[in-house]
Design a protein around this motif. Sequence first.
Motif, PDB file in Angstrom:
ATOM      1  N   SER A  73      -8.422  -7.530  -6.112  1.00 53.34           N
ATOM      2  CA  SER A  73      -8.853  -6.267  -6.719  1.00 53.34           C
ATOM      3  C   SER A  73      -8.314  -5.028  -6.012  1.00 53.34           C
ATOM      4  N   PRO A  74      -6.986  -4.901  -5.881  1.00 54.98           N
ATOM      5  CA  PRO A  74      -6.464  -3.669  -5.270  1.00 54.98           C
ATOM      6  C   PRO A  74      -6.710  -2.441  -6.147  1.00 54.98           C
ATOM      7  N   ASP A  75      -7.027  -2.647  -7.450  1.00 48.62           N
ATOM      8  CA  ASP A  75      -7.293  -1.498  -8.335  1.00 48.62           C
ATOM      9  C   ASP A  75      -8.526  -0.723  -7.876  1.00 48.62           C
ATOM     10  N   ARG A  76      -9.483  -1.411  -7.246  1.00 47.66           N
ATOM     11  CA  ARG A  76     -10.669  -0.725  -6.743  1.00 47.66           C
ATOM     12  C   ARG A  76     -10.377  -0.020  -5.423  1.00 47.66           C
ATOM     13  N   LEU A  77      -9.385  -0.506  -4.701  1.00 46.96           N
ATOM     14  CA  LEU A  77      -9.056   0.056  -3.397  1.00 46.96           C
ATOM     15  C   LEU A  77      -8.363   1.417  -3.517  1.00 46.96           C
ATOM     16  N   LEU A  78      -7.393   1.520  -4.392  1.00 49.09           N
ATOM     17  CA  LEU A  78      -6.596   2.748  -4.482  1.00 49.09           C
ATOM     18  C   LEU A  78      -7.421   3.989  -4.816  1.00 49.09           C
ATOM     19  N   PRO A  79      -8.362   3.933  -5.747  1.00 52.37           N
ATOM     20  CA  PRO A  79      -9.178   5.131  -5.981  1.00 52.37           C
ATOM     21  C   PRO A  79     -10.014   5.520  -4.751  1.00 52.37           C
ATOM     22  N   ARG A  80     -10.521   4.539  -4.017  1.00 49.51           N
ATOM     23  CA  ARG A  80     -11.288   4.836  -2.801  1.00 49.51           C
ATOM     24  C   ARG A  80     -10.408   5.526  -1.767  1.00 49.51           C
ATOM     25  N   ILE A  81      -9.173   5.034  -1.615  1.00 49.01           N
ATOM     26  CA  ILE A  81      -8.247   5.644  -0.657  1.00 49.01           C
ATOM     27  C   ILE A  81      -7.894   7.056  -1.105  1.00 49.01           C
ATOM     28  N   ALA A  82      -7.615   7.245  -2.396  1.00 47.69           N
ATOM     29  CA  ALA A  82      -7.273   8.570  -2.911  1.00 47.69           C
ATOM     30  C   ALA A  82      -8.421   9.548  -2.686  1.00 47.69           C
ATOM     31  N   THR A  83      -9.652   9.105  -2.923  1.00 47.49           N
ATOM     32  CA  THR A  83     -10.822   9.962  -2.695  1.00 47.49           C
ATOM     33  C   THR A  83     -10.925  10.341  -1.229  1.00 47.49           C
ATOM     34  N   PHE A  84     -10.700   9.360  -0.344  1.00 48.45           N
ATOM     35  CA  PHE A  84     -10.729   9.639   1.091  1.00 48.45           C
ATOM     36  C   PHE A  84      -9.649  10.649   1.470  1.00 48.45           C
TER      37      PHE A  84
ATOM     38  N   GLU B  96      -6.034  -6.114   5.106  1.00 49.86           N
ATOM     39  CA  GLU B  96      -4.985  -6.892   4.446  1.00 49.86           C
ATOM     40  C   GLU B  96      -5.502  -7.562   3.173  1.00 49.86           C
ATOM     41  N   CYS B  97      -6.679  -8.181   3.238  1.00 48.12           N
ATOM     42  CA  CYS B  97      -7.209  -8.897   2.079  1.00 48.12           C
ATOM     43  C   CYS B  97      -7.564  -7.948   0.931  1.00 48.12           C
ATOM     44  N   GLU B  98      -7.882  -6.699   1.238  1.00 48.60           N
ATOM     45  CA  GLU B  98      -8.179  -5.723   0.194  1.00 48.60           C
ATOM     46  C   GLU B  98      -6.901  -5.332  -0.550  1.00 48.60           C
ATOM     47  N   VAL B  99      -5.803  -5.224   0.185  1.00 50.29           N
ATOM     48  CA  VAL B  99      -4.541  -4.815  -0.426  1.00 50.29           C
ATOM     49  C   VAL B  99      -3.922  -5.973  -1.199  1.00 50.29           C
ATOM     50  N   LEU B 100      -3.915  -7.163  -0.600  1.00 49.87           N
ATOM     51  CA  LEU B 100      -3.252  -8.309  -1.218  1.00 49.87           C
ATOM     52  C   LEU B 100      -4.195  -9.156  -2.055  1.00 49.87           C
ATOM     53  N   GLY B 101      -5.483  -8.823  -2.047  1.00 48.12           N
ATOM     54  CA  GLY B 101      -6.488  -9.620  -2.734  1.00 48.12           C
ATOM     55  C   GLY B 101      -6.476  -9.447  -4.237  1.00 48.12           C
TER      56      GLY B 101
ATOM     57  N   LEU C  95       0.830  -1.204   0.000  1.00 47.08           N
ATOM     58  CA  LEU C  95       0.000   0.000   0.000  1.00 47.08           C
ATOM     59  C   LEU C  95       0.867   1.257   0.000  1.00 47.08           C
ATOM     60  N   ARG C  96       1.921   1.254   0.795  1.00 45.66           N
ATOM     61  CA  ARG C  96       2.814   2.421   0.839  1.00 45.66           C
ATOM     62  C   ARG C  96       3.410   2.703  -0.528  1.00 45.66           C
ATOM     63  N   LYS C  97       3.872   1.665  -1.211  1.00 48.99           N
ATOM     64  CA  LYS C  97       4.471   1.860  -2.540  1.00 48.99           C
ATOM     65  C   LYS C  97       3.462   2.438  -3.516  1.00 48.99           C
ATOM     66  N   ALA C  98       2.247   1.900  -3.490  1.00 48.70           N
ATOM     67  CA  ALA C  98       1.219   2.377  -4.412  1.00 48.70           C
ATOM     68  C   ALA C  98       0.848   3.827  -4.118  1.00 48.70           C
ATOM     69  N   LEU C  99       0.670   4.164  -2.847  1.00 54.22           N
ATOM     70  CA  LEU C  99       0.301   5.533  -2.489  1.00 54.22           C
ATOM     71  C   LEU C  99       1.428   6.522  -2.808  1.00 54.22           C
ATOM     72  N   HIS C 100       2.660   6.105  -2.576  1.00 54.75           N
ATOM     73  CA  HIS C 100       3.801   6.968  -2.893  1.00 54.75           C
ATOM     74  C   HIS C 100       3.859   7.224  -4.399  1.00 54.75           C
TER      75      HIS C 100
END
Length: 156
Positions: A124-135, A117-122, A28-33
């Motif tokens: 579909s992390p592609d759906r997670l990152l936009p949600r985090i960015a929006t937050f 953990e399962c959201e990051v390593l699962g 997650l850190r790498k993706a957010l960075h």
Amino acid sequence: MADTVTNQVRSRIMSRVRNKDTKAEVALRKALHAMGFRYRLNRRGLPGTPDLVFPRLGAILFVHGCFWHRHSGCRRATTPSSNVEFWAEKFTRNVTRDARNIADLRALGWRVGVVWECEVLGDSPDRLLPRIATFLRGDDQELQSAKAHDPVAGRR
């Protein structure tokens, strides 16, 4: 059911359980960075020592392991079959502590998100990152999980 290993072996196994720099957290850190977000790690002065702190954005992210923090409905949130009472008490304390830390952080003015953990390593992390960015970019007070979360219901 009795434990199948000695106390020394169990102690060695448990000492290897990471509380920071887990695979999910590092991914997650790498993706957010890469998305341009800058953060501080494991801020000790804050309740719960949050995994990722975004001071300029007033936001915090916890990367919770599904097993230890009891992600409801997740296949990783199993309960060991030996020493069941110990584990039930341990998991209850973890969930209670998590709720208290989040409430304390919100009382201090932080916006708090929990990523599983399962959201990051699962799958579909592609759906997670936009949600985090929006937050992170928005003013929502919490990050909603894509999966329903009821910590108590996660016990089997």
